[in-house]
Design a protein around this motif. Structure first.
Motif, PDB file in Angstrom:
ATOM      1  N   MET A   1       0.847  -1.170   0.000  1.00  0.00           N
ATOM      2  CA  MET A   1       0.000   0.000   0.000  1.00  0.00           C
ATOM      3  C   MET A   1       0.903   1.247   0.000  1.00  0.00           C
ATOM      4  N   THR A   2       0.617   2.164  -0.891  1.00  0.00           N
ATOM      5  CA  THR A   2       1.412   3.392  -0.949  1.00  0.00           C
ATOM      6  C   THR A   2       0.794   4.465  -0.081  1.00  0.00           C
ATOM      7  N   ARG A   3       1.649   5.300   0.462  1.00  0.00           N
ATOM      8  CA  ARG A   3       1.172   6.403   1.294  1.00  0.00           C
ATOM      9  C   ARG A   3       0.777   7.576   0.422  1.00  0.00           C
ATOM     10  N   ARG A   4      -0.172   8.344   0.909  1.00  0.00           N
ATOM     11  CA  ARG A   4      -0.625   9.534   0.218  1.00  0.00           C
ATOM     12  C   ARG A   4       0.449  10.602   0.291  1.00  0.00           C
ATOM     13  N   LYS A   5       0.581  11.368  -0.775  1.00  0.00           N
ATOM     14  CA  LYS A   5       1.568  12.438  -0.841  1.00  0.00           C
ATOM     15  C   LYS A   5       1.247  13.527   0.185  1.00  0.00           C
ATOM     16  N   HIS A   6       2.286  14.041   0.839  1.00  0.00           N
ATOM     17  CA  HIS A   6       2.145  15.122   1.815  1.00  0.00           C
ATOM     18  C   HIS A   6       1.580  16.370   1.128  1.00  0.00           C
ATOM     19  N   ILE A   7       0.644  17.020   1.768  1.00  0.00           N
ATOM     20  CA  ILE A   7       0.018  18.226   1.209  1.00  0.00           C
ATOM     21  C   ILE A   7       0.525  19.449   1.956  1.00  0.00           C
ATOM     22  N   ASP A   8       1.015  20.426   1.218  1.00  0.00           N
ATOM     23  CA  ASP A   8       1.436  21.698   1.791  1.00  0.00           C
ATOM     24  C   ASP A   8       0.223  22.627   1.785  1.00  0.00           C
ATOM     25  N   HIS A   9      -0.492  22.676   2.914  1.00  0.00           N
ATOM     26  CA  HIS A   9      -1.726  23.455   2.977  1.00  0.00           C
ATOM     27  C   HIS A   9      -1.478  24.956   2.853  1.00  0.00           C
ATOM     28  N   PHE A  10      -0.326  25.440   3.312  1.00  0.00           N
ATOM     29  CA  PHE A  10      -0.021  26.863   3.124  1.00  0.00           C
ATOM     30  C   PHE A  10       0.120  27.184   1.642  1.00  0.00           C
ATOM     31  N   ALA A  11       0.734  26.295   0.858  1.00  0.00           N
ATOM     32  CA  ALA A  11       0.876  26.514  -0.586  1.00  0.00           C
ATOM     33  C   ALA A  11      -0.489  26.488  -1.269  1.00  0.00           C
ATOM     34  N   VAL A  12      -1.361  25.572  -0.851  1.00  0.00           N
ATOM     35  CA  VAL A  12      -2.708  25.503  -1.421  1.00  0.00           C
ATOM     36  C   VAL A  12      -3.469  26.791  -1.098  1.00  0.00           C
ATOM     37  N   ALA A  13      -3.413  27.212   0.160  1.00  0.00           N
ATOM     38  CA  ALA A  13      -4.113  28.432   0.569  1.00  0.00           C
ATOM     39  C   ALA A  13      -3.573  29.649  -0.179  1.00  0.00           C
ATOM     40  N   ASP A  14      -2.251  29.717  -0.358  1.00  0.00           N
ATOM     41  CA  ASP A  14      -1.657  30.829  -1.117  1.00  0.00           C
ATOM     42  C   ASP A  14      -2.128  30.814  -2.568  1.00  0.00           C
ATOM     43  N   ALA A  15      -2.200  29.636  -3.179  1.00  0.00           N
ATOM     44  CA  ALA A  15      -2.686  29.530  -4.563  1.00  0.00           C
ATOM     45  C   ALA A  15      -4.145  29.972  -4.655  1.00  0.00           C
ATOM     46  N   CYS A  16      -4.924  29.627  -3.653  1.00  0.00           N
ATOM     47  CA  CYS A  16      -6.329  30.050  -3.627  1.00  0.00           C
ATOM     48  C   CYS A  16      -6.440  31.568  -3.496  1.00  0.00           C
ATOM     49  N   ARG A  17      -5.651  32.150  -2.604  1.00  0.00           N
ATOM     50  CA  ARG A  17      -5.686  33.611  -2.428  1.00  0.00           C
ATOM     51  C   ARG A  17      -5.206  34.338  -3.684  1.00  0.00           C
ATOM     52  N   ALA A  18      -4.254  33.753  -4.392  1.00  0.00           N
ATOM     53  CA  ALA A  18      -3.729  34.370  -5.612  1.00  0.00           C
ATOM     54  C   ALA A  18      -4.730  34.287  -6.761  1.00  0.00           C
ATOM     55  N   ASN A  19      -5.684  33.364  -6.668  1.00  0.00           N
ATOM     56  CA  ASN A  19      -6.695  33.161  -7.723  1.00  0.00           C
ATOM     57  C   ASN A  19      -8.079  33.088  -7.090  1.00  0.00           C
ATOM     58  N   PRO A  20      -8.567  34.205  -6.522  1.00  0.00           N
ATOM     59  CA  PRO A  20      -9.849  34.166  -5.809  1.00  0.00           C
ATOM     60  C   PRO A  20     -10.985  33.634  -6.680  1.00  0.00           C
ATOM     61  N   GLN A  52       0.590  23.028  10.108  1.00  0.00           N
ATOM     62  CA  GLN A  52      -0.133  23.793   9.082  1.00  0.00           C
ATOM     63  C   GLN A  52      -1.568  24.068   9.506  1.00  0.00           C
ATOM     64  N   ARG A  53      -1.790  24.051  10.793  1.00  0.00           N
ATOM     65  CA  ARG A  53      -3.145  24.142  11.335  1.00  0.00           C
ATOM     66  C   ARG A  53      -3.910  25.375  10.875  1.00  0.00           C
ATOM     67  N   TRP A  54      -3.255  26.499  10.709  1.00  0.00           N
ATOM     68  CA  TRP A  54      -3.967  27.760  10.476  1.00  0.00           C
ATOM     69  C   TRP A  54      -3.900  28.233   9.026  1.00  0.00           C
ATOM     70  N   ALA A  55      -3.650  27.380   8.084  1.00  0.00           N
ATOM     71  CA  ALA A  55      -3.486  27.777   6.679  1.00  0.00           C
ATOM     72  C   ALA A  55      -4.744  28.404   6.084  1.00  0.00           C
ATOM     73  N   TYR A  56      -5.926  27.972   6.505  1.00  0.00           N
ATOM     74  CA  TYR A  56      -7.169  28.400   5.861  1.00  0.00           C
ATOM     75  C   TYR A  56      -7.952  29.428   6.677  1.00  0.00           C
ATOM     76  N   LEU A  57      -7.262  30.248   7.424  1.00  0.00           N
ATOM     77  CA  LEU A  57      -7.931  31.298   8.198  1.00  0.00           C
ATOM     78  C   LEU A  57      -8.056  32.564   7.375  1.00  0.00           C
ATOM     79  N   PRO A  58      -8.955  33.460   7.710  1.00  0.00           N
ATOM     80  CA  PRO A  58      -9.978  33.337   8.752  1.00  0.00           C
ATOM     81  C   PRO A  58     -11.124  32.408   8.335  1.00  0.00           C
ATOM     82  N   VAL A  59     -11.828  31.928   9.342  1.00  0.00           N
ATOM     83  CA  VAL A  59     -12.940  31.009   9.109  1.00  0.00           C
ATOM     84  C   VAL A  59     -13.934  31.653   8.148  1.00  0.00           C
ATOM     85  N   GLY A  60     -14.360  30.885   7.164  1.00  0.00           N
ATOM     86  CA  GLY A  60     -15.348  31.370   6.207  1.00  0.00           C
ATOM     87  C   GLY A  60     -14.765  31.995   4.958  1.00  0.00           C
ATOM     88  N   SER A  61     -13.441  32.163   4.908  1.00  0.00           N
ATOM     89  CA  SER A  61     -12.841  32.786   3.725  1.00  0.00           C
ATOM     90  C   SER A  61     -12.472  31.764   2.650  1.00  0.00           C
TER      91      SER A  61
END
Length: 106
Positions: A1-20, A52-61
């Motif tokens: 069984m292969t392990r799932r690739k590590h996710i950089d949530h800060f990078a995902v959140a930054d990409a989302c903010r860069a492309n609202p 990476q607990r706080w990558a998607y703050l503030p709540v609702g954004s």
């Protein structure tokens, strides 16, 4: 069984903010329940990963969704917050980064 690739949530959140409003890939999960859990965490503004607990703050954004795939479920997120939300999140990240670095070192 292969392990799932590590996710950089800060990078995902930054990409989302860069492309609202545009959906960005977060990751693919083998179990639908795990994907649903990640969607819930993103909507609530946190992840289970302590460093990476706080990558998607503030709540609702951020919105998140999951879609079924051949191998499980894909999670996507998008930024729907305001410029003030982004500035607040950047300031919070700057405050937490030294603490996270020290925590990771121990």
């Amino acid at each position: 069984m292969t392990r799932r690739k590590h996710i950089d949530h800060f990078a995902v959140a930054d990409a989302c903010r860069a492309n609202p409003g545009e959906w960005q890939p977060v990751g693919e999960y083998r179990a639908t329940t795990t994907a649903q859990g990640m969607v819930w965490h993103i909507r609530r503004g946190s992840t289970k990963n302590l460093t990476q607990r706080w990558a998607y703050l503030p709540v609702g954004s951020f919105e998140a969704r999951h879609t079924l795939t051949e191998f499980g479920a894909r999670v996507e997120a998008r930024y729907v917050g305001s410029a003030e939300d982004a500035a607040w999140a950047d300031a919070l990240t700057a405050l937490l980064t030294p603490a996270l670095t020290a925590e990771e070192a121990s």
